[in-house]
Design a protein around this motif. Structure first.
Motif, short mmCIF file in Angstrom:
data_model
loop_
_atom_site.label_atom_id
_atom_site.label_comp_id
_atom_site.label_asym_id
_atom_site.label_seq_id
_atom_site.Cartn_x
_atom_site.Cartn_y
_atom_site.Cartn_z
N ARG A 1 0.83 -1.22 0.00
CA ARG A 1 0.00 0.00 0.00
C ARG A 1 0.87 1.26 0.00
O ARG A 1 0.57 2.22 -0.69
N TRP A 2 1.97 1.25 0.75
CA TRP A 2 2.81 2.45 0.86
C TRP A 2 3.79 2.61 -0.29
O TRP A 2 4.13 3.74 -0.65
N THR A 3 4.27 1.50 -0.84
CA THR A 3 5.33 1.61 -1.85
C THR A 3 4.84 1.36 -3.27
O THR A 3 5.51 1.73 -4.22
N THR B 1 15.50 10.60 1.59
CA THR B 1 14.45 11.62 1.52
C THR B 1 13.74 11.70 2.86
O THR B 1 13.25 10.70 3.39
N ALA B 2 13.69 12.90 3.41
CA ALA B 2 13.07 13.11 4.73
C ALA B 2 11.55 13.15 4.62
O ALA B 2 11.00 13.49 3.57
N ASP B 3 10.91 12.78 5.73
CA ASP B 3 9.47 12.92 5.90
C ASP B 3 8.66 12.23 4.80
O ASP B 3 7.66 12.75 4.32
N THR B 4 9.13 11.04 4.41
CA THR B 4 8.49 10.25 3.36
C THR B 4 8.54 8.78 3.75
O THR B 4 9.59 8.29 4.17
N VAL B 5 7.43 8.08 3.60
CA VAL B 5 7.40 6.64 3.87
C VAL B 5 8.00 5.92 2.67
O VAL B 5 7.52 6.08 1.54
N GLY C 1 8.19 14.10 9.84
CA GLY C 1 7.73 15.47 10.09
C GLY C 1 6.25 15.59 9.86
O GLY C 1 5.51 14.60 9.94
N PRO C 2 5.80 16.77 9.52
CA PRO C 2 4.36 17.02 9.39
C PRO C 2 3.65 16.13 8.37
O PRO C 2 2.51 15.74 8.59
N ARG C 3 4.32 15.81 7.27
CA ARG C 3 3.67 14.98 6.24
C ARG C 3 3.44 13.55 6.69
O ARG C 3 2.49 12.91 6.26
N THR C 4 4.34 13.03 7.53
CA THR C 4 4.28 11.60 7.86
C THR C 4 3.96 11.30 9.32
O THR C 4 3.82 10.12 9.67
N ALA C 5 3.83 12.30 10.16
CA ALA C 5 3.62 12.03 11.60
C ALA C 5 2.41 11.12 11.83
O ALA C 5 2.51 10.12 12.56
N GLY C 6 1.29 11.41 11.22
CA GLY C 6 0.10 10.57 11.38
C GLY C 6 0.31 9.18 10.82
O GLY C 6 -0.10 8.18 11.41
N SER C 7 0.97 9.10 9.68
CA SER C 7 1.25 7.81 9.05
C SER C 7 2.19 6.97 9.90
O SER C 7 2.01 5.76 10.05
#
Length: 158
Positions: free
Chosen positions: A87-89, A105-109, A127-133
């Protein structure tokens, strides 16, 4: 997200054993400063299972692609399982990552640069983009680890 936020989140889940190797505890020096999360409701470090998540703060000899040698860089690693990995990749764990994907790459799954084939995902400097994930992935990895533990406990009882 900070390392402490991750440790607090995961450490607050039921049955989690958090290991933070350091000087004098018998752990290899390379692991000092990193954090390892196990599902171990008895509080004993499992000998036959891997952690379900880790936080690493430096490059390891066979794992330099994330370039964690930068100041304050770290990577959270999560044993996501095949379904979440796909699902993520967008590809199966054993398939190669698409060309042009930079594991630093920072803040990326992303697929873990070394253990992606085993279903591990990684996020450098969440960071902000991935904290919830990251929170979602950590909780799901904990659930998978608990399920594995319970299955093995049931089979030992038989």
């Amino acid at each position: 997200m900070t390392i402490d936020e991750i440790i607090d989140l995961v450490g607050g889940l039921d049955g989690v054993l958090t290991l933070r190797p350091g000087p004098g505890d018998g752990s290899p020096e390379i692991s000092w400063g990193d954090t390892f999360f196990y599902y171990a409701p008895d509080g004993v470090t499992p000998t036959r299972t891997q952690p379900f998540a880790t936080v690493v703060t430096k490059d390891y000899p066979d794992d330099t692609a994330s370039r964690l040698d930068r100041p304050d860089a770290f990577r959270v690693n999560v044993l996501a399982g095949k379904e979440a990995f796909v699902r993520w990749t967008g590809h199966a764990p054993r398939d190669p990552a698409p060309a042009g994907v930079d594991p630093a790459t920072a803040d990326t799954v992303l697929a873990h640069p070394v253990y992606g084939a085993a279903g591990w995902l990684a996020v450098v400097d969440p960071g902000p983009r991935t904290a919830g994930s990251v929170r979602e992935l950590l909780r799901a990895a904990h659930d998978l680890a608990r399920s594995r533990y319970e299955r093995h406990a049931e089979s030992r009882e038989r």
